[in-house]
Design an enzyme around this catalytic site. Structure first.
Site, PDB file in Angstrom:
ATOM      1  NE  ARG A 194      47.078  44.527  29.016  1.00  0.00           N
ATOM      2  CZ  ARG A 194      46.296  44.102  29.985  1.00  0.00           C
ATOM      3  NH1 ARG A 194      45.299  44.838  30.404  1.00  0.00           N
ATOM      4  NH2 ARG A 194      46.524  42.938  30.553  1.00  0.00           N
ATOM      5  CB  SER A 245      33.707  44.482  33.119  1.00  0.00           C
ATOM      6  OG  SER A 245      34.192  45.319  32.119  1.00  0.00           O
ATOM      7  CG  PHE A 304      29.595  32.589  31.153  1.00  0.00           C
ATOM      8  CD1 PHE A 304      29.454  32.678  32.528  1.00  0.00           C
ATOM      9  CD2 PHE A 304      28.562  33.029  30.351  1.00  0.00           C
ATOM     10  CE1 PHE A 304      28.292  33.186  33.102  1.00  0.00           C
ATOM     11  CE2 PHE A 304      27.388  33.541  30.916  1.00  0.00           C
ATOM     12  CZ  PHE A 304      27.250  33.619  32.295  1.00  0.00           C
ATOM     13  CB  VAL A 357      48.022  25.022  46.101  1.00  0.00           C
ATOM     14  CG1 VAL A 357      48.060  25.643  44.710  1.00  0.00           C
ATOM     15  CG2 VAL A 357      48.662  25.990  47.069  1.00  0.00           C
ATOM     16  CB  CYS A 414      36.560  35.722  37.776  1.00  0.00           C
ATOM     17  SG  CYS A 414      36.598  36.693  36.263  1.00  0.00           S
TER      18      CYS A 414
HETATM   19  C1  UDX Z   1      36.524  31.541  35.732  1.00  0.00           C
HETATM   20  C2  UDX Z   1      35.258  30.878  35.179  1.00  0.00           C
HETATM   21  O1  UDX Z   1      35.516  29.481  34.965  1.00  0.00           O
HETATM   22  C3  UDX Z   1      34.821  31.544  33.893  1.00  0.00           C
HETATM   23  O2  UDX Z   1      33.608  31.001  33.435  1.00  0.00           O
HETATM   24  C4  UDX Z   1      34.660  33.041  34.142  1.00  0.00           C
HETATM   25  O3  UDX Z   1      34.348  33.702  32.932  1.00  0.00           O
HETATM   26  C5  UDX Z   1      35.922  33.623  34.733  1.00  0.00           C
HETATM   27  O4  UDX Z   1      36.300  32.928  35.915  1.00  0.00           O
HETATM   28  P1  UDX Z   1      39.128  31.423  35.159  1.00  0.00           P
HETATM   29  O5  UDX Z   1      39.306  32.133  36.457  1.00  0.00           O
HETATM   30  O6  UDX Z   1      39.788  31.965  33.947  1.00  0.00           O
HETATM   31  O7  UDX Z   1      37.564  31.325  34.796  1.00  0.00           O
HETATM   32  O8  UDX Z   1      39.641  29.906  35.308  1.00  0.00           O
HETATM   33  P2  UDX Z   1      39.027  28.577  35.960  1.00  0.00           P
HETATM   34  O9  UDX Z   1      39.324  27.459  35.043  1.00  0.00           O
HETATM   35  O10 UDX Z   1      37.634  28.749  36.369  1.00  0.00           O
HETATM   36  O11 UDX Z   1      39.943  28.349  37.242  1.00  0.00           O
HETATM   37  C6  UDX Z   1      39.900  29.211  38.366  1.00  0.00           C
HETATM   38  C7  UDX Z   1      40.815  28.702  39.454  1.00  0.00           C
HETATM   39  O12 UDX Z   1      40.299  27.522  40.064  1.00  0.00           O
HETATM   40  C8  UDX Z   1      42.222  28.334  38.985  1.00  0.00           C
HETATM   41  O13 UDX Z   1      43.176  28.778  39.918  1.00  0.00           O
HETATM   42  C9  UDX Z   1      42.183  26.827  38.908  1.00  0.00           C
HETATM   43  O14 UDX Z   1      43.446  26.249  39.040  1.00  0.00           O
HETATM   44  C10 UDX Z   1      41.277  26.493  40.075  1.00  0.00           C
HETATM   45  N1  UDX Z   1      40.611  25.194  39.947  1.00  0.00           N
HETATM   46  C11 UDX Z   1      39.703  24.972  38.952  1.00  0.00           C
HETATM   47  C12 UDX Z   1      40.899  24.174  40.856  1.00  0.00           C
HETATM   48  O15 UDX Z   1      41.714  24.350  41.768  1.00  0.00           O
HETATM   49  N2  UDX Z   1      40.252  22.978  40.728  1.00  0.00           N
HETATM   50  C13 UDX Z   1      39.335  22.732  39.750  1.00  0.00           C
HETATM   51  O16 UDX Z   1      38.786  21.621  39.706  1.00  0.00           O
HETATM   52  C14 UDX Z   1      39.062  23.768  38.826  1.00  0.00           C
HETATM   53  P1  ADP Z   2      40.094  41.772  32.227  1.00  0.00           P
HETATM   54  O1  ADP Z   2      40.646  40.484  32.757  1.00  0.00           O
HETATM   55  O2  ADP Z   2      38.756  42.107  32.820  1.00  0.00           O
HETATM   56  O3  ADP Z   2      40.104  41.856  30.744  1.00  0.00           O
HETATM   57  P2  ADP Z   2      42.439  43.520  32.302  1.00  0.00           P
HETATM   58  O4  ADP Z   2      43.011  44.272  33.451  1.00  0.00           O
HETATM   59  O5  ADP Z   2      43.228  42.432  31.665  1.00  0.00           O
HETATM   60  O6  ADP Z   2      41.023  42.961  32.822  1.00  0.00           O
HETATM   61  O7  ADP Z   2      42.030  44.547  31.150  1.00  0.00           O
HETATM   62  C1  ADP Z   2      41.305  45.717  31.325  1.00  0.00           C
HETATM   63  C2  ADP Z   2      41.889  46.800  30.425  1.00  0.00           C
HETATM   64  O8  ADP Z   2      41.011  47.943  30.462  1.00  0.00           O
HETATM   65  C3  ADP Z   2      43.273  47.326  30.834  1.00  0.00           C
HETATM   66  O9  ADP Z   2      44.173  47.130  29.759  1.00  0.00           O
HETATM   67  C4  ADP Z   2      43.050  48.827  31.139  1.00  0.00           C
HETATM   68  O10 ADP Z   2      44.131  49.639  30.704  1.00  0.00           O
HETATM   69  C5  ADP Z   2      41.803  49.127  30.319  1.00  0.00           C
HETATM   70  N1  ADP Z   2      41.027  50.286  30.800  1.00  0.00           N
HETATM   71  C6  ADP Z   2      40.557  50.523  32.046  1.00  0.00           C
HETATM   72  N2  ADP Z   2      39.838  51.660  32.089  1.00  0.00           N
HETATM   73  C7  ADP Z   2      39.843  52.172  30.829  1.00  0.00           C
HETATM   74  C8  ADP Z   2      39.258  53.350  30.223  1.00  0.00           C
HETATM   75  N3  ADP Z   2      38.509  54.196  30.935  1.00  0.00           N
HETATM   76  N4  ADP Z   2      39.481  53.562  28.907  1.00  0.00           N
HETATM   77  C9  ADP Z   2      40.230  52.674  28.204  1.00  0.00           C
HETATM   78  N5  ADP Z   2      40.793  51.562  28.700  1.00  0.00           N
HETATM   79  C10 ADP Z   2      40.609  51.299  30.002  1.00  0.00           C
END
Ligand code: UDX
Ligand code: ADP
EC number: 1.1.1.22
Length: 461
Positions: free
Chosen positions: A42, A134, A165, A269, A275
């Site tokens: 990565r 996180s 967010f 869908v 999240c």
């Molecule tokens: C979400 C939160 O929005 C963000 O604030 C937080 O930090 C992380 O989680 P994310 O999951 O990246 O962000 O995308 P988001 O735009 O929230 O969409 C989540 C899911 O809901 C997607 O699958 C999207 O397609 C779906 N969605 C969203 C719908 O189906 N309808 C909507 O009206 C909005």
């Molecule tokens: P997010 O969407 O929360 O950013 P990801 O899975 O995309 O989650 O990224 C988390 C990253 O943290 C991964 O690339 C993983 O390898 C790294 N990671 C997890 N634990 C450790 C650790 N103890 N030290 C360093 N990197 C770590």
């Protein structure tokens, strides 16, 4: 006077750590930022000369990395060195749902966080500010503090909660122009140090400071509320399909009520992403562990409704295709959980594919940003069938036309803009007749498709 931060280390170079720190580096050229990760592949991808190979796809991210990388933004696997040198450490490692033991399928797995804490404790030789980025269950900060205070080298750690967010696909915009920045903590000086960083580009009125627990709980609550809106409108979409109402019209009508608001009311869908489900499961788990059964069950319904929506979409495909999809080719347009990202975590496409594969369908997938390797890994992770079978039944192709060629039906799983501008006549000509389209995103134009003689089904119509 708060401490001036000169060096930041961010542990975790994923979808949160990468974009967030890139934007901090862009906005604060005087701060040196090193993003570290134990995943060497990565880190190599983040350092790739060719910006197309960055491990995270986000509109606008490549430009920022091009500007800041090598200036004040660095990517490295030398975690100890970055921890040692930093005044402030962001923890952006993944916190997946536990898949074993107590809280399996519900609680967050904090082993990565704990590993980080122990590593920081063993390396740090001077005082550090630790920032939780996180999403974490409420009271994680307390656990972190306990580990650090009992295993460290006698240095002071101040823990802040600074939930992220950003939404994927719009991460850069969300980071540059956030609705608010939330900082929870106890130590005034540490809070001020982080406020000062954001104040370089965010108006002070949008920087909110709270106690640690409020900050941690706000993140879970915000995601639960957002997911609940999607499940609410999706529940109405099922009713629309029975009654002849159109869910887009209902969304518009209710969204114009300023108390409800127009955003996040698009029936689909089903929601995906790393999240929503995880955070609600967390909330449910916490509520249960405090004996708040009704609270837990209330939020649990949001997930049940989402599962129902994915199942319903698949069932509708099967029923419409004369009650069997066995041996039939279904073309999937889209695999990512939403447009403008290459992230597929919890994407509805994975589950819809799994249901259809159980019915012996053959699936061909085209997604503009998701690799074949990722798609197979998503299916293998479910453990429903062997990886050989997944490779036999699912083909991943490089063009939409290849995906749709000779297909009985097209299913739209992600709302990528480019799907709208395809040559749908050409697609129809290549397909088996009658040619079916199942639009899980209400993306296409019904009239245009019906004029071309497609049988067009959309969620909530
Ligand atoms: C979400 C939160 O929005 C963000 O604030 C937080 O930090 C992380 O989680 P994310 O999951 O990246 O962000 O995308 P988001 O735009 O929230 O969409 C989540 C899911 O809901 C997607 O699958 C999207 O397609 C779906 N969605 C969203 C719908 O189906 N309808 C909507 O009206 C909005
Ligand atoms: P997010 O969407 O929360 O950013 P990801 O899975 O995309 O989650 O990224 C988390 C990253 O943290 C991964 O690339 C993983 O390898 C790294 N990671 C997890 N634990 C450790 C650790 N103890 N030290 C360093 N990197 C770590």
């Amino acid at each position: 006077m708060s401490k001036t931060i000169k060096k930041i280390c961010c542990i975790g170079a994923g979808y949160v750590g990468g974009p967030t720190m890139s934007v901090v580096a862009k906005q604060c050229p005087h701060i040196e930022i090193t993003i570290v990760d134990m995943n060497a592949e990565r880190i190599a991808a983040w350092n790739d000369e060719n910006l197309e190979n960055l491990p995270v796809y986000e509109p606008g991210l490549q430009e920022i990395v091009a500007e800041a990388r090598g200036r004040n933004l660095f990517f490295s696997t030398d975690i100890n060195k970055a921890i040692d040198e930093a005044d402030m450490i962001f923890i952006s490692v993944n916190t997946p749902t536990k898949n074993y033991g107590k809280g399996k399928g519900m609680a967050a797995d904090l082993k990565y966080i704990e590993l980080c804490a122990r590593q920081i404790a063993s390396v740090a030789k001077d005082d550090k500010i630790l920032v939780e980025k996180s999403t974490l269950p409420v009271r994680t900060a307390a656990a972190l503090k306990s580990i650090l205070d009992n295993t460290g080298n006698g240095v002071n750690f101040h823990i802040l909660s600074n939930p992220e967010f950003l939404a994927e696909g719009t991460a850069i915009q969300d980071l540059i122009n956030p609705d608010r920045v939330l900082i929870g903590g106890e130590n005034e000086e540490a809070i001020a140090a982080l406020v000062n960083i954001y104040a370089h580009w965010v108006d002070q009125s949008k920087i909110l400071t709270t106690n640690l627990w409020s900050s941690e709980l706000s993140k879970l609550t915000a995601n639960a509320f957002l997911a609940q809106r999607v499940s609410s409108i999706n529940s109405i979409s099922a009713l629309c399909e029975k009654t002849g109402a159109n869910v887009d019209e209902v969304s518009k009508a209710i969204g114009m009520d300023t108390r409800i608001g127009a955003k996040f009311l698009k029936a689909s869908v089903g929601f995906g992403g790393s999240c929503f489900q995880k955070d609600i499961l967390n909330l449910v788990y916490i509520a249960r562990s405090y004996g708040l059964t009704e609270v837990a069950e209330y939020w649990d319904q949001v997930i049940l409704m989402n599962d129902y929506q994915k199942q319903r979409f698949a069932d509708n495909i099967i029923q419409t295709l004369y009650n069997t999809v066995s041996g039939k080719k279904i073309a999937f347009l889209g695999w990512a959980f939403k447009k403008d990202t290459n992230d597929t975590r919890e994407s509805a496409a994975i589950y819809v594919a799994d249901y259809l594969l159980n019915e012996q369908a053959e699936i061909t997938v085209y997604d503009p940003k998701v690799s074949a390797e990722r798609i197979y890994a998503d299916l293998d992770y479910l453990n429903t069938r062997s990886s050989e079978e997944n490779r036999l039944l699912v083909k991943v192709v490089n063009t939409p036309y290849e995906a749709c060629d000779d297909a009985h039906a097209v299913a739209i799983l992600t709302e990528w803009d480019e799907f709208k501008s395809y040559d749908w006549k050409k697609i129809k000509d290549q397909m088996k007749k009658p040619a079916f389209v199942f639009d899980g995103r209400k993306l296409l134009n019904r009239k245009q498709l019906e004029d071309l003689d497609f049988k067009y089904y959309a969620i909530g119509e």
